[in-house]
Design a protein around this motif. Structure first.
Motif, PDB file in Angstrom:
ATOM      1  N   TYR A 270       0.827  -1.209   0.000  1.00  0.00           N
ATOM      2  CA  TYR A 270       0.000   0.000   0.000  1.00  0.00           C
ATOM      3  C   TYR A 270       0.859   1.256   0.000  1.00  0.00           C
ATOM      4  O   TYR A 270       0.564   2.215  -0.676  1.00  0.00           O
TER       5      TYR A 270
ATOM      6  N   THR B  82       1.463   4.345  -3.035  1.00  0.00           N
ATOM      7  CA  THR B  82       1.406   5.785  -2.869  1.00  0.00           C
ATOM      8  C   THR B  82       2.692   6.401  -3.417  1.00  0.00           C
ATOM      9  O   THR B  82       2.673   7.391  -4.143  1.00  0.00           O
TER      10      THR B  82
ATOM     11  N   TYR C  44       1.689   7.444 -11.719  1.00  0.00           N
ATOM     12  CA  TYR C  44       0.359   7.990 -11.488  1.00  0.00           C
ATOM     13  C   TYR C  44      -0.543   7.731 -12.693  1.00  0.00           C
ATOM     14  O   TYR C  44      -1.691   7.316 -12.567  1.00  0.00           O
TER      15      TYR C  44
ATOM     16  N   GLU D  96      -1.566   4.075 -12.787  1.00  0.00           N
ATOM     17  CA  GLU D  96      -2.563   3.767 -11.772  1.00  0.00           C
ATOM     18  C   GLU D  96      -3.952   4.245 -12.214  1.00  0.00           C
ATOM     19  O   GLU D  96      -4.943   3.556 -12.060  1.00  0.00           O
ATOM     20  N   ARG D  97      -3.984   5.409 -12.788  1.00  0.00           N
ATOM     21  CA  ARG D  97      -5.246   6.016 -13.204  1.00  0.00           C
ATOM     22  C   ARG D  97      -5.836   5.297 -14.429  1.00  0.00           C
ATOM     23  O   ARG D  97      -7.039   5.125 -14.556  1.00  0.00           O
TER      24      ARG D  97
ATOM     25  N   SER E 109       0.086  -1.230  -7.372  1.00  0.00           N
ATOM     26  CA  SER E 109      -0.878  -0.139  -7.279  1.00  0.00           C
ATOM     27  C   SER E 109      -2.288  -0.651  -7.579  1.00  0.00           C
ATOM     28  O   SER E 109      -3.269  -0.154  -7.021  1.00  0.00           O
TER      29      SER E 109
ATOM     30  N   THR F 268      -5.521   0.031  -5.209  1.00  0.00           N
ATOM     31  CA  THR F 268      -6.740   0.722  -5.654  1.00  0.00           C
ATOM     32  C   THR F 268      -7.924  -0.224  -5.781  1.00  0.00           C
ATOM     33  O   THR F 268      -9.062   0.219  -5.913  1.00  0.00           O
TER      34      THR F 268
END
Ligand code: C2E
Ligand code: MG
Ligand code: MG
Ligand code: MG
Length: 282
Positions: A12, A16, A25, A28-29, A80, A84
């Protein structure tokens, strides 16, 4: 930010940290859409019997064919996805893709071997996991013995009772279970002997050290002997050199996997291997 430790660790915080980088990022998105838009692909790495290099199975390893970044390996997105929750959809896609691949090989009249899929702890926290797996198997008209499941020790930490019941259900339906990366966690063989585990996968760090350290060799040999006494098969991971293969064979290891034998390959190359039935390492 530290590099990903992989599925075997709690991740976790890593997840981050990964968002520190623009690429991390973005990945992950974008992952949920990537699953939906079929940007994931499976590569397959053969596992061979040490006696004669007969192919006994394949391990499915997920990759992300990213429109901008190209082929991305799971080390960059699994942790990730676990953080999520995107791992659920990803994992379900992997299950279906494995079933589809076995069914396709069957349809070609090939003698298939089991395909092993990897699961994250998050997936085993779902009480309906086994039910969905059974549904995918039925939908594709394949047999439970066409699949194997690879778990890590981190799958056995909290909530342990739920994970164990899912494992029992999976094994009871006829899908065999392997414990991945064995030796990197904290479990001893005596702690796992009562778990529904058929196969131990010796982590590649041990295999790697066989040449240089006599201790590693002793550990590997003892683990193999103990595992056999507990009725488990042993697969060595990460075999990169001929002398490692020879050592493992002498130590009585059942199967091996690694770059020396074959890198993970696409579906077409895997199909060729299946037709040949044996690997012929250099
Ligand atoms: P793993 O399950 O332990 O898979 C073995 C990893 O070692 C793979 O990396 C494989 O390509 C690599 N490998 C194989 N032979 C050798 C060798 O001789 N030398 C070296 N240095 N490496 C070797 P990959 O494909 O990057 O996967 C990394 C990890 O990502 C896997 O470790 C697994 O934990 C996870 N993973 C892969 N696919 C999935 C998936 O569909 N779902 C989940 N939850 N995790 C996955
Ligand atoms: Mg694995
Ligand atoms: Mg492994
Ligand atoms: Mg490993």
């Amino acid at each position: 930010a530290s590099k990903r430790a992989g599925r075997g660790r709690f991740s976790y915080y890593d997840a981050t940290a990964s968002a520190d980088s623009a690429r991390g990022y973005a990945l992950e998105r974008e992952l949920p859409r990537a699953v939906a838009e079929q940007q994931l692909v499976l590569h397959f790495q053969p596992k061979v019997r040490l006696n004669d290099c007969r192919i006994m199975g394949f391990e499915a390893l997920v990759r992300w064919q990213h429109p901008e970044y190209g082929l991305i390996h799971p080390g960059e997105f699994i942790a990730s996805a676990e953080a999520t929750g995107a791992i659920r959809a990803l994992g379900d896609w992997v299950l279906k893709a494995c079933c589809r691949q076995v069914a396709a090989w069957r349809a070609l009249g090939l003698d298939t071997v089991p395909i092993a899929f990897n699961v994250s702890p998050v997936q085993l926290r779902d009480g309906a996991f086994a039910e969905r797996l059974a549904a995918h198997i039925a939908d594709h008209g394949i047999a439970p013995s066409d699949l194997m499941m690879e778990i890590t020790e981190s799958c056995l930490i909290e909530p342990r009772a739920l994970a164990l019941s899912v494992l029992e259900q999976v094994r009871d339906m006829g899908v065999s279970i392997g414990l991945d990366d064995f030796g990197t966690g904290f479990s001893s063989l005596s702690q796992i002997k009562d778990l529904p585990i058929d196969t131990l996968k010796l982590d590649r760090s041990f295999v790697n050290d066989i040449r240089s350290s006599s201790e590693a060799g002793v550990i590997v040999t003892s683990v193999i002997t103990l595992a056999h006494n507990l009725k488990m098969r042993v697969v060595a991971e990460g075999v990169e050199l001929m002398d490692q293969l020879v050592y493992l064979k002498t130590a009585g290891c059942d199967e091996a996997q690694g770059y020396f034998l074959s890198r993970p390959v696409g579906a077409h190359a895997a199909e060729e291997m299946l037709r040949a039935a044996y690997l012929h390492p250099a």
